[in-house]
Design a protein around this motif. Structure first.
Motif, PDB file in Angstrom:
ATOM      1  N   TYR A 111       0.801  -1.337   0.054  1.00  0.00           N
ATOM      2  CA  TYR A 111       0.095  -0.031   0.109  1.00  0.00           C
ATOM      3  C   TYR A 111       1.283   0.995  -0.036  1.00  0.00           C
ATOM      4  O   TYR A 111       1.467   1.383   1.149  1.00  0.00           O
ATOM      5  N   PHE A 112       0.450   2.224  -1.065  1.00  0.00           N
ATOM      6  CA  PHE A 112       1.261   3.335  -0.837  1.00  0.00           C
ATOM      7  C   PHE A 112       0.429   4.644  -0.335  1.00  0.00           C
ATOM      8  O   PHE A 112      -0.816   4.738  -0.538  1.00  0.00           O
ATOM      9  N   VAL A 113       0.772   5.701   0.672  1.00  0.00           N
ATOM     10  CA  VAL A 113      -0.163   6.432   1.736  1.00  0.00           C
ATOM     11  C   VAL A 113       0.301   7.602   0.756  1.00  0.00           C
ATOM     12  O   VAL A 113       1.775   7.984   1.275  1.00  0.00           O
ATOM     13  N   ASP A 114      -0.346   8.403  -0.256  1.00  0.00           N
ATOM     14  CA  ASP A 114       0.199   9.742   0.010  1.00  0.00           C
ATOM     15  C   ASP A 114       0.254  10.382   0.998  1.00  0.00           C
ATOM     16  O   ASP A 114      -1.230  10.616   1.983  1.00  0.00           O
TER      17      ASP A 114
END
Length: 114
Positions: A111-114
């Motif tokens: 998961y990539f979180v901005d």
């Protein structure tokens, strides 16, 4: 010679424009979402019979969809073809993940979180 090269391109362009004007069926949208979830590399990097079975089943589902859509005589046949395709993709993905989980290999998620 240039005329022969440009005629097929024009025909292709017209077919593409006509297809783009048609709204996408709900069943096709669901199937396209399932396509996005197709596993593209083996879980834990292990290429075993479950991986190869999964890949073969995905390819078979794609071929069956093509055949079913070619034979579809009405909108209901198209809906059935897309629905079956989505169901098969999901079933095969879940089955592959479960088989690998039974052997101690989990499907990872990033998961990539901005």
């Amino acid at each position: 010679m240039i005329k022969f090269a440009t005629i097929p391109c024009l025909a292709l362009g017209l077919a593409t424009a006509a297809t783009a004007a048609m709204p996408m069926l709900h069943e096709e949208q669901l199937a396209r979402a399932e396509e996005a979830l197709i596993i593209t590399s083996p879980i834990a990097g292990i290429e075993n019979r479950f991986w190869f079975d999964y890949r073969i089943d995905v390819i078979e589902a794609q071929k069956e969809l093509t055949s079913d859509l070619r034979r579809a005589s009405d909108i209901e046949d198209q809906r059935d073809a897309w629905e079956e395709y989505a169901h098969e993709l999901k079933h095969e993905r879940v089955q592959y993940i479960e088989e690998m989980a039974e052997r101690g290999y989990r499907a990872g998620r990033v998961y990539f979180v901005d």
